[in-house]
Scaffold this motif. Structure first.
Motif, PDB file in Angstrom:
ATOM      1  N   ALA A 230     -39.753   3.778 111.214  1.00 35.11           N
ATOM      2  CA  ALA A 230     -39.402   4.659 110.100  1.00 35.11           C
ATOM      3  C   ALA A 230     -40.522   5.691 109.995  1.00 35.11           C
ATOM      4  O   ALA A 230     -41.640   5.359 109.582  1.00 35.11           O
ATOM      5  CB  ALA A 230     -39.271   3.878 108.804  1.00 35.11           C
ATOM      6  N   PRO A 231     -40.261   6.927 110.411  1.00 35.25           N
ATOM      7  CA  PRO A 231     -41.309   7.955 110.412  1.00 35.25           C
ATOM      8  C   PRO A 231     -41.919   8.153 109.026  1.00 35.25           C
ATOM      9  O   PRO A 231     -41.244   8.000 108.011  1.00 35.25           O
ATOM     10  CB  PRO A 231     -40.589   9.221 110.856  1.00 35.25           C
ATOM     11  CG  PRO A 231     -39.358   8.747 111.536  1.00 35.25           C
ATOM     12  CD  PRO A 231     -38.989   7.445 110.875  1.00 35.25           C
ATOM     13  N   HIS A 232     -43.213   8.459 109.023  1.00 36.68           N
ATOM     14  CA  HIS A 232     -43.885   8.814 107.776  1.00 36.68           C
ATOM     15  C   HIS A 232     -43.272  10.141 107.332  1.00 36.68           C
ATOM     16  O   HIS A 232     -43.472  11.168 107.965  1.00 36.68           O
ATOM     17  CB  HIS A 232     -45.393   8.981 107.993  1.00 36.68           C
ATOM     18  CG  HIS A 232     -46.049   7.732 108.481  1.00 36.68           C
ATOM     19  ND1 HIS A 232     -46.253   6.634 107.676  1.00 36.68           N
ATOM     20  CD2 HIS A 232     -46.551   7.400 109.699  1.00 36.68           C
ATOM     21  CE1 HIS A 232     -46.847   5.691 108.368  1.00 36.68           C
ATOM     22  NE2 HIS A 232     -47.036   6.118 109.597  1.00 36.68           N
TER      23      HIS A 232
ATOM     24  N   GLY B  65     -46.303   4.917 121.014  1.00 38.51           N
ATOM     25  CA  GLY B  65     -46.118   6.225 120.391  1.00 38.51           C
ATOM     26  C   GLY B  65     -45.547   6.117 118.996  1.00 38.51           C
ATOM     27  O   GLY B  65     -45.989   6.798 118.062  1.00 38.51           O
ATOM     28  N   ALA B  66     -44.573   5.234 118.818  1.00 32.10           N
ATOM     29  CA  ALA B  66     -43.948   5.070 117.507  1.00 32.10           C
ATOM     30  C   ALA B  66     -44.939   4.512 116.494  1.00 32.10           C
ATOM     31  O   ALA B  66     -44.905   4.871 115.317  1.00 32.10           O
ATOM     32  CB  ALA B  66     -42.724   4.160 117.614  1.00 32.10           C
TER      33      ALA B  66
ATOM     34  N   SER C 193     -45.125   6.314 112.916  1.00 35.33           N
ATOM     35  CA  SER C 193     -44.150   5.652 112.058  1.00 35.33           C
ATOM     36  C   SER C 193     -44.666   4.315 111.559  1.00 35.33           C
ATOM     37  O   SER C 193     -45.563   3.725 112.136  1.00 35.33           O
ATOM     38  CB  SER C 193     -42.850   5.399 112.840  1.00 35.33           C
ATOM     39  OG  SER C 193     -42.339   6.569 113.398  1.00 35.33           O
ATOM     40  N   ARG C 194     -44.029   3.831 110.508  1.00 36.95           N
ATOM     41  CA  ARG C 194     -44.216   2.446 110.070  1.00 36.95           C
ATOM     42  C   ARG C 194     -43.206   1.622 110.863  1.00 36.95           C
ATOM     43  O   ARG C 194     -42.052   2.010 110.989  1.00 36.95           O
ATOM     44  CB  ARG C 194     -43.955   2.297 108.579  1.00 36.95           C
ATOM     45  CG  ARG C 194     -45.023   2.961 107.734  1.00 36.95           C
ATOM     46  CD  ARG C 194     -44.711   2.898 106.244  1.00 36.95           C
ATOM     47  NE  ARG C 194     -44.358   1.577 105.739  1.00 36.95           N
ATOM     48  CZ  ARG C 194     -45.232   0.689 105.266  1.00 36.95           C
ATOM     49  NH1 ARG C 194     -46.507   0.956 105.246  1.00 36.95           N
ATOM     50  NH2 ARG C 194     -44.821  -0.483 104.803  1.00 36.95           N
ATOM     51  N   LEU C 195     -43.656   0.491 111.409  1.00 38.52           N
ATOM     52  CA  LEU C 195     -42.778  -0.335 112.224  1.00 38.52           C
ATOM     53  C   LEU C 195     -42.350  -1.589 111.466  1.00 38.52           C
ATOM     54  O   LEU C 195     -43.136  -2.173 110.728  1.00 38.52           O
ATOM     55  CB  LEU C 195     -43.476  -0.723 113.527  1.00 38.52           C
ATOM     56  CG  LEU C 195     -43.944   0.441 114.401  1.00 38.52           C
ATOM     57  CD1 LEU C 195     -44.626  -0.077 115.655  1.00 38.52           C
ATOM     58  CD2 LEU C 195     -42.782   1.357 114.774  1.00 38.52           C
ATOM     59  N   ALA C 196     -41.101  -1.971 111.675  1.00 42.17           N
ATOM     60  CA  ALA C 196     -40.542  -3.185 111.077  1.00 42.17           C
ATOM     61  C   ALA C 196     -39.803  -3.941 112.176  1.00 42.17           C
ATOM     62  O   ALA C 196     -39.491  -3.367 113.219  1.00 42.17           O
ATOM     63  CB  ALA C 196     -39.576  -2.819 109.942  1.00 42.17           C
TER      64      ALA C 196
END
Length: 90
Positions: free
Chosen positions: A27-29, A78-79, A83-86
């Protein structure tokens, strides 16, 4: 290939065990007032290891090591920067 990934929700990581399969969602910042779309960056990744928490604050997330193909490892790296990862358990 082994890919260490920092998941935003440390409590979720505590539910994982080696051998579990997960999808990783980025989920991108989003900028203030903006909306970013979440996307799956790895599907069916195998949990290789769940390192013991090192005393980081819960806001810092938690580390999990996933076994993924080389291209997916690069995508995850890269993500994780943008981004925040879940994770969701498959």
């Amino acid at each position: 290939m082994s890919a260490p990934v920092r998941i935003a929700d440390a409590a979720t990581v505590r539910l994982l065990r080696p051998g579990d399969r997960v999808d990783v969602i980025a989920a991108p910042h989003a900028p203030p007032g903006g909306e970013g779309g979440a996307r799956v960056v790895a599907s069916g990744a195998r949990v290789a290891e769940v390192p013991r928490a090192d005393g980081d604050s819960p806001d810092a997330g938690a580390l999990v090591v996933l076994s993924v193909p080389r291209a997916t490892a690069a995508t995850l790296a890269g993500a994780g920067v943008t981004s925040r990862l879940a994770v969701t358990v498959c």
